[in-house]
Motif scaffolding. Structure first.
Motif, short mmCIF file in Angstrom:
data_model
loop_
_atom_site.label_atom_id
_atom_site.label_comp_id
_atom_site.label_asym_id
_atom_site.label_seq_id
_atom_site.Cartn_x
_atom_site.Cartn_y
_atom_site.Cartn_z
N ILE A 279 -8.00 -31.91 -26.18
CA ILE A 279 -9.37 -32.14 -26.62
C ILE A 279 -9.77 -31.09 -27.66
N TYR A 280 -9.35 -29.87 -27.44
CA TYR A 280 -9.65 -28.78 -28.38
C TYR A 280 -9.08 -29.08 -29.76
N ILE A 281 -7.83 -29.52 -29.80
CA ILE A 281 -7.20 -29.85 -31.08
C ILE A 281 -7.92 -31.02 -31.76
N GLU A 282 -8.31 -32.02 -30.96
CA GLU A 282 -9.05 -33.15 -31.53
C GLU A 282 -10.37 -32.69 -32.12
N ARG A 283 -11.07 -31.81 -31.42
CA ARG A 283 -12.36 -31.33 -31.93
C ARG A 283 -12.18 -30.49 -33.20
N LEU A 284 -11.11 -29.69 -33.25
CA LEU A 284 -10.84 -28.88 -34.45
C LEU A 284 -10.57 -29.78 -35.65
N THR A 285 -9.69 -30.74 -35.50
CA THR A 285 -9.28 -31.58 -36.63
C THR A 285 -10.40 -32.51 -37.08
N ASN A 286 -11.35 -32.82 -36.20
CA ASN A 286 -12.49 -33.67 -36.56
C ASN A 286 -13.71 -32.86 -36.96
N ASN A 287 -13.51 -31.52 -37.12
CA ASN A 287 -14.60 -30.62 -37.50
C ASN A 287 -15.78 -30.70 -36.53
N GLN A 288 -15.47 -30.89 -35.23
CA GLN A 288 -16.51 -30.95 -34.20
C GLN A 288 -16.63 -29.62 -33.45
N PHE A 289 -15.72 -28.68 -33.76
CA PHE A 289 -15.77 -27.37 -33.12
C PHE A 289 -15.04 -26.37 -34.01
N LYS A 290 -15.55 -25.15 -34.01
CA LYS A 290 -14.89 -24.07 -34.72
C LYS A 290 -14.80 -22.86 -33.78
N GLY A 291 -13.63 -22.28 -33.73
CA GLY A 291 -13.43 -21.15 -32.85
C GLY A 291 -12.12 -21.25 -32.10
N SER A 292 -11.86 -20.29 -31.24
CA SER A 292 -10.62 -20.24 -30.48
C SER A 292 -10.67 -21.19 -29.29
N PHE A 293 -9.49 -21.42 -28.71
CA PHE A 293 -9.42 -22.26 -27.52
C PHE A 293 -10.20 -21.64 -26.37
N PHE A 294 -10.18 -20.33 -26.25
CA PHE A 294 -10.90 -19.65 -25.17
C PHE A 294 -12.41 -19.80 -25.35
N ALA A 295 -12.85 -19.90 -26.58
CA ALA A 295 -14.27 -20.15 -26.83
C ALA A 295 -14.63 -21.60 -26.52
N PHE A 296 -13.66 -22.50 -26.68
CA PHE A 296 -13.91 -23.92 -26.42
C PHE A 296 -13.88 -24.26 -24.93
N PHE A 297 -13.02 -23.60 -24.18
CA PHE A 297 -12.77 -24.00 -22.79
C PHE A 297 -14.04 -24.11 -21.94
N PRO A 298 -15.00 -23.19 -22.05
CA PRO A 298 -16.23 -23.34 -21.25
C PRO A 298 -16.99 -24.64 -21.56
N HIS A 299 -16.70 -25.26 -22.71
CA HIS A 299 -17.38 -26.51 -23.09
C HIS A 299 -16.59 -27.75 -22.66
N PHE A 300 -15.47 -27.54 -21.96
CA PHE A 300 -14.63 -28.67 -21.58
C PHE A 300 -15.37 -29.67 -20.69
N PHE A 301 -16.34 -29.19 -19.91
CA PHE A 301 -17.07 -30.08 -19.01
C PHE A 301 -18.38 -30.57 -19.61
N ASP A 302 -18.54 -30.38 -20.92
CA ASP A 302 -19.74 -30.87 -21.59
C ASP A 302 -19.60 -32.35 -21.93
N GLY A 303 -20.19 -33.20 -21.14
CA GLY A 303 -20.14 -34.63 -21.39
C GLY A 303 -18.81 -35.24 -21.00
N VAL A 304 -18.78 -36.55 -20.86
CA VAL A 304 -17.57 -37.28 -20.46
C VAL A 304 -16.87 -37.82 -21.70
#
Length: 375
Positions: free
Chosen positions: A109-134
């Motif tokens: 999901i992190y890689i998908e968000r990066l490539t779609n410009n939906q998130f910027k930052g490291s994987f560790f910064a993204f992980f807390p958002h893993f449970f944001d929405g289904v």
């Protein structure tokens, strides 16, 4: 088929499972290059030979998994009680699913968000958002993929296994497969197309449920192979013709949903899938009804390979997506490097660590040894 108190091993079905696992690996490699939506796409897409490959494999790859699963349940219920069967389903399917959702899914999901410009930052910064929405589909905004992305098959198979227990308990024995089933069973699949529930892997859940039940009651029937063999010429002709028609029709333009043209297109695709399944079962019975060292190794590696393959593919694809190589070079690189990494992880790590064996849906080393000695 029973031999004394033992269930005869059908090696051809084992071969189908092993080879289908490798084909789904190639299919997901092709998803990086074809025009279909996916988690990550190459900087150049291919709408010719790779698209044709994707369409051909996508027509039968998941249905063959569910048909083999239905056959396996038929034999499994002959060897164990209902309670033992349920326990085995939760261990072999539930544990890898939970492991995949919590550990293998977030990086994808992190890689998908990066490539779609939906998130910027490291994987560790993204992980807390893993449970944001289904997470519901490619390109959405929710991150929590409760079904494990490609591991949806394990979730659906677990649900099907539990859902059909009352039916299978009431009538365990496979039925006599007759020639009329060559018309009746695909007709039911076509009619099921009007019931829209959830499309996964190119087919609706009701379609998969029917195929799963077919595997239990029909494909596991002792006379199934003999009937298919006696009519294989017809099935081969139908498979070839419908494959050509389906792929050409799709590439010319997908019919509008709800139209008569769309219903005819779906019927052609369903008959194509049905005919290909019959041809695959026939070829496996004719040429692969044997066991060897490769099959034993492949049967053991199938589940961890399936669980691990997509995360590895997506990781390698992410690293090469903007490299200025030609598509054939990237394809060969993606297949070879991904396959090598998966097999190295399995051969030198996963199969030797008891906890990892359980997490990847394998038997414990003790149970695997007992099974090998009993074979």
């Amino acid at each position: 088929m029973m031999e004394g108190n033992r269930v005869k091993r059908h090696y051809d079905f084992d071969w189908v499972r092993v080879l289908a696992t490798f084909m789904v690996f190639l299919y997901h490699c092709s998803m990086f290059f074809n025009p279909f939506p996916w988690h990550i796409k190459n900087n150049e897409l291919n709408a010719s030979y790779i698209l044709v490959f994707s369409l051909f494999v996508g027509a039968w790859i998941m249905p063959i998994f569910f048909s083999i699963s239905g056959i396996s349940v038929s034999y499994g219920l002959k060897k164990r009680s209902i309670s033992a069967f349920i326990k085995e389903r939760f261990i072999r399917l539930g544990i890898p699913l939970v492991f995949g959702v919590l550990i293998l899914t977030p990086p994808q999901i992190y890689i998908e968000r990066l490539t779609n410009n939906q998130f910027k930052g490291s994987f560790f910064a993204f992980f807390p958002h893993f449970f944001d929405g289904v997470y519901l589909d490619f390109g959405g905004t929710g991150n929590f993929a409760f079904f494990g992305l490609h591991l949806w098959y394990l979730l659906v198979l677990l649900v099907f296994s539990l859902l059909t227990i009352p039916l299978f308990k009431w009538a365990r024995n496979p039925v006599i497969f007759k020639k009329v089933h060559f018309v009746l069973l695909p007709t039911l699949l076509i009619l099921a197309g009007s019931l829209k529930t959830q499309n996964l892997g190119g087919w609706d859940l009701i379609f998969y449920l029917l195929i799963f039940v077919y595997g239990f009651y029909f494909f596991s029937s002792e006379n199934f192979k003999h009937i298919v063999a006696s009519t294989i010429s017809l099935h081969a002709i139908v498979a070839i013709c419908t494959t050509f028609l389906y792929i050409m029709w799709f590439m010319e333009g997908y019919p509008e949903p709800g139209t008569l043209e769309n219903f005819i297109f779906y019927s052609v695709r369903t008959i194509n899938c049905w005919s290909l399944l019959l041809c695959i079962f026939y070829l496996a019975e004719k040429y692969l009804s044997i066991s060897n060292r490769f099959l034993k190794y492949g049967s053991e590696v199938s589940m961890p390979f399936y669980v691990l393959h997509q995360p590895v593919i997506i990781l390698i694809a992410f690293l090469i997506r903007d490299v200025s190589w030609s598509i054939p070079v990237k394809l060969i690189f993606l297949i070879s490097v991904s396959f090598t990494l998966i097999m190295l992880c399995y051969h030198f790590v996963i199969r030797h660590v008891s906890v990892l064996r359980i997490l990847f849906g394998m038997r414990t080393m003790k149970k695997a040894t007992v099974k090998k000695e009993a074979a």
